[in-house]
Design a protein around this motif. Sequence first.
Motif, short mmCIF file in Angstrom:
data_model
loop_
_atom_site.label_atom_id
_atom_site.label_comp_id
_atom_site.label_asym_id
_atom_site.label_seq_id
_atom_site.Cartn_x
_atom_site.Cartn_y
_atom_site.Cartn_z
N TYR A 104 0.80 -1.23 0.00
CA TYR A 104 0.00 0.00 0.00
C TYR A 104 0.83 1.27 0.00
CZ TYR A 104 -3.65 -3.31 1.22
OH TYR A 104 -4.51 -4.37 1.22
N GLY A 105 2.10 1.19 0.37
CA GLY A 105 2.91 2.39 0.50
C GLY A 105 2.53 3.15 1.75
N ARG A 106 3.15 4.29 1.91
CA ARG A 106 2.80 5.22 2.99
C ARG A 106 2.71 6.59 2.34
NH1 ARG A 106 5.62 4.21 8.57
NH2 ARG A 106 3.84 5.48 9.06
N PRO A 107 1.60 6.84 1.65
CA PRO A 107 1.48 8.04 0.82
C PRO A 107 1.75 9.35 1.55
CG PRO A 107 -0.45 6.63 0.57
CD PRO A 107 0.41 6.02 1.62
N LEU A 108 1.33 9.46 2.79
CA LEU A 108 1.53 10.70 3.52
C LEU A 108 2.98 10.88 3.97
CD1 LEU A 108 -1.73 10.79 5.67
CD2 LEU A 108 -1.24 11.98 3.53
N SER A 109 3.77 9.82 3.87
CA SER A 109 5.19 9.90 4.24
C SER A 109 6.09 9.87 3.01
CB SER A 109 5.56 8.72 5.15
OG SER A 109 4.78 8.75 6.32
N VAL A 133 -12.32 4.82 23.86
CA VAL A 133 -13.68 5.34 23.76
C VAL A 133 -13.69 6.34 22.61
CG1 VAL A 133 -15.49 6.63 24.95
CG2 VAL A 133 -14.01 5.07 26.24
N PRO A 134 -14.44 6.02 21.55
CA PRO A 134 -14.46 6.93 20.41
C PRO A 134 -15.19 8.23 20.74
CG PRO A 134 -15.98 5.12 20.06
CD PRO A 134 -15.27 4.86 21.36
N SER A 135 -14.69 9.30 20.19
CA SER A 135 -15.38 10.58 20.30
C SER A 135 -15.06 11.36 19.04
CB SER A 135 -14.95 11.34 21.55
OG SER A 135 -13.59 11.68 21.49
N ASP A 136 -15.94 12.20 18.65
CA ASP A 136 -15.76 12.98 17.43
C ASP A 136 -15.51 14.42 17.85
OD1 ASP A 136 -15.69 13.78 14.81
OD2 ASP A 136 -17.87 13.84 14.58
N ASN A 137 -14.26 14.84 17.74
CA ASN A 137 -13.98 16.23 18.08
C ASN A 137 -13.04 16.83 17.05
OD1 ASN A 137 -11.17 15.86 18.90
ND2 ASN A 137 -12.01 14.76 20.65
N LYS A 138 -12.99 18.12 17.01
CA LYS A 138 -12.21 18.83 16.00
C LYS A 138 -10.72 18.52 16.10
CE LYS A 138 -11.30 23.38 14.02
NZ LYS A 138 -10.37 22.78 13.14
N LYS A 139 -10.18 18.49 17.29
CA LYS A 139 -8.75 18.24 17.45
C LYS A 139 -8.39 16.85 16.88
CE LYS A 139 -4.97 18.33 20.75
NZ LYS A 139 -4.56 18.53 22.12
N PHE A 176 -5.79 13.42 12.97
CA PHE A 176 -5.83 12.06 12.44
C PHE A 176 -5.11 11.87 11.11
CE2 PHE A 176 -7.51 8.30 10.36
CZ PHE A 176 -7.25 7.35 11.35
N PRO A 177 -5.05 12.84 10.21
CA PRO A 177 -4.31 12.61 8.96
C PRO A 177 -2.85 12.18 9.18
CG PRO A 177 -5.70 14.52 8.71
CD PRO A 177 -5.78 14.11 10.17
N ILE A 178 -2.27 12.55 10.30
CA ILE A 178 -0.93 12.09 10.62
C ILE A 178 -0.93 10.56 10.75
CG2 ILE A 178 0.91 12.11 12.37
CD1 ILE A 178 -0.11 14.98 13.07
N CYS A 179 -1.99 10.01 11.29
CA CYS A 179 -2.12 8.57 11.49
C CYS A 179 -2.56 7.85 10.21
CB CYS A 179 -3.16 8.28 12.58
SG CYS A 179 -2.89 9.20 14.10
N GLY A 180 -3.16 8.61 9.29
CA GLY A 180 -3.74 8.03 8.10
C GLY A 180 -2.77 7.32 7.18
N GLY A 181 -1.48 7.64 7.27
CA GLY A 181 -0.50 6.95 6.44
C GLY A 181 -0.49 5.46 6.70
N CYS A 182 -0.78 5.07 7.92
CA CYS A 182 -0.83 3.64 8.26
C CYS A 182 -2.26 3.13 8.40
CB CYS A 182 -0.10 3.37 9.57
SG CYS A 182 1.68 3.59 9.48
N HIS A 183 -3.12 3.94 8.97
CA HIS A 183 -4.45 3.47 9.33
C HIS A 183 -5.53 3.85 8.31
CE1 HIS A 183 -3.02 2.12 13.22
NE2 HIS A 183 -2.33 3.23 13.28
N GLY A 184 -5.12 4.50 7.22
CA GLY A 184 -6.09 4.92 6.20
C GLY A 184 -6.69 6.25 6.57
N LEU A 185 -6.96 7.07 5.58
CA LEU A 185 -7.45 8.42 5.86
C LEU A 185 -8.82 8.45 6.51
CD1 LEU A 185 -6.18 10.30 2.69
CD2 LEU A 185 -5.26 10.37 5.02
#
Length: 141
Positions: free
Chosen positions: A70-75, A113-119, A124-133
């Motif tokens: 899959y690569g690491r597109p963000l990296s 515990v999932p929560s949806d917040n702006k921060k 999260f895009p930092i994590c998206g390279g491995c975990h998907g956007l």
Amino acid sequence: MSRFYFLIVFIVFFIGLPQAVFSDTGKALFSRHCSSCHGEKGQGGKGPALRKEGLLVTVDLQYFENTMRYGRPLSGCPSLENKLDGDERTEIARYIKNWQKGNMIDAPTHSVVPSDNKKGRDLFPICGGCHGLKGEGAMGP
């Protein structure tokens, strides 16, 4: 005793000694496809070092295979899915894992515990390279 000796000689000379964890193919493929970024011996360069015990004892072969697939597109790490088949990715992963000296370490599990917040959305895009956007999983779950 002579039959036993003959069997050992047969195995060693005609079948061969047990192969190492990786093959020369994995080393050659790593050199051709990975070393320009990760260094000839995995020490890092333009890309991160892969020859780090902390990494090697916490990730399995599948981690490296998925990274190549899959690569690491963000990296900036491209996908090699169209350049390497599954067996070739496995050979490279085995070569990389050969550098591991210690035993695997299981990461602790804990509830999140999932929560949806702006921060979280902003970071999260930092994590998206491995975990998907969208958190769908890629190299990471």
